[in-house]
Design an enzyme around this catalytic site. Sequence first.
Site, short mmCIF file in Angstrom:
data_model
loop_
_atom_site.label_atom_id
_atom_site.label_comp_id
_atom_site.label_asym_id
_atom_site.label_seq_id
_atom_site.Cartn_x
_atom_site.Cartn_y
_atom_site.Cartn_z
N CYS B 113 0.89 -1.16 0.00
CA CYS B 113 0.00 0.00 0.00
C CYS B 113 0.92 1.21 0.00
CB CYS B 113 -0.90 0.01 1.22
SG CYS B 113 -1.86 1.53 1.36
N CYS B 116 -0.76 4.33 2.22
CA CYS B 116 -0.91 4.28 3.68
C CYS B 116 -0.46 2.92 4.17
CB CYS B 116 -2.33 4.68 4.14
SG CYS B 116 -3.72 3.84 3.38
N SER B 117 -1.36 2.13 4.72
CA SER B 117 -0.90 0.86 5.29
C SER B 117 -1.96 -0.23 5.10
CB SER B 117 -0.59 1.04 6.78
OG SER B 117 -1.76 1.45 7.47
N CYS B 118 -2.73 -0.15 4.02
CA CYS B 118 -3.81 -1.12 3.80
C CYS B 118 -3.25 -2.54 3.78
CB CYS B 118 -4.52 -0.81 2.49
SG CYS B 118 -5.30 0.81 2.50
#
Lengths: 219, 212
Positions: B113, B116-118
């Site tokens: 991702c 962000c941090s998906c």
Amino acid sequence: MNGAQDLGGMMGFGPVLPEKNEPIFHAEWEKRALGVTLCCGALGEWNIDTSRHARETLHPADYLSSSYYEIWTKGLLKLLAARGLVSREEIAAGRSLSAPKATRPALKAADVPARLASGGPCDRPLDRAPRCAVGDQVRTRNMNPTGHTRLPRYARGKRGVIEARQGSFVFPDTNAHGKGEDPQWIYSVVFKGQELWGAESDPGLSVAIDCWEPYLEPA
Amino acid sequence: MHDHDHPHHDHSHDDGAALPEIALRVKALESILVEKGYIDPAAIDVIVETYETKVGPRNGARVVAKAWCDPAYLARLRQDATAAIAELGFTGRQGEHMRIVENTQQRHNLVVCTLCSCYPWSVLGLPPVWYKAAPYRAKAVIDPRGVLADFGVALPKETEIRVWDSTAELRYLVLPLRPAGTEGWSEDRLADLVTRDSMIGTGLALQPGAAA
């Protein structure tokens, strides 16, 4: 927005450093940061897109020098202040200085398992047909919105192919800003590495991103 | 705001004087939120306990092992991964819209991702620090072979690499190649070969005999 969160293709960060037997949390405060973030989300004062936008509007130097739970915490503090839930004065004082705002009730411990197990689906019905079909050649828009978007810079103005239609979902570009969910079709769009990064790129590389329909134009 | 004799402590201490500033800020924030009635601190405990003890990469390993053994299950995963994964009881936050991507001899898949941090929490738990940090998010889409080298993984030159940048709410689980020499193994035994990294694409499934 072209913020520090949009990292794809940047250089100079050094190697990825996996940690052997990494613990789930590295400090007690990280557990609490995760918990307060999720619990505050349950108050219903904002959505996931608003949260992401709050994080990406941190100053780039601040974003890049913060750990991820720090980024979450800083984003949360912004949202709490912006929504009038916790003021900056209260954060500075370390205690409540005013009556709470009316919100949804606090998430109770007993309700946590069900809440985590149901999550927050963001697919939405859409009563118009998708404009693109599998196999279509498309080009991503060259756009530089100052607000939230999920089209990374490295994939703007690039030619790709629709590999799959993924359904219709909340549109972050509006939802992050209180302008409604405005559901849109999402497609998996595949780009050749050389389209993204030039002729020197690995010929065996392809990158897929999930694109909302407004990000695309015919190639 | 605070006397920093030890500004970079990585691990928690009850001694407040040794806590980094961010820990103090989070502590202050939590107490204000509790005081105002916005949060129930016991709810935080349950959230933490869930991701420390219940939801983690063992979930994903069971999905992969079953897919290796059961062609009908694999077909259901391809058709509707969210529903097929829910059959095993894995649902919920950051796993609402699951997709599987299958490694083959010709193509290796890697999930990132960049924005962000998906990450598919329902099957892999909370993401490791490196997944959320700049080096991985920056490098994965432009130099995935370099990322694999950082993990000690070298693929044949002719193996294609497909990177999946999780820009929307779809969450990707990589189905690694089943290691040779595991014919007839039970799902339980196979699951021990399925590492978290092999389901992100930064690793391969373990070889028989290498399982912990």
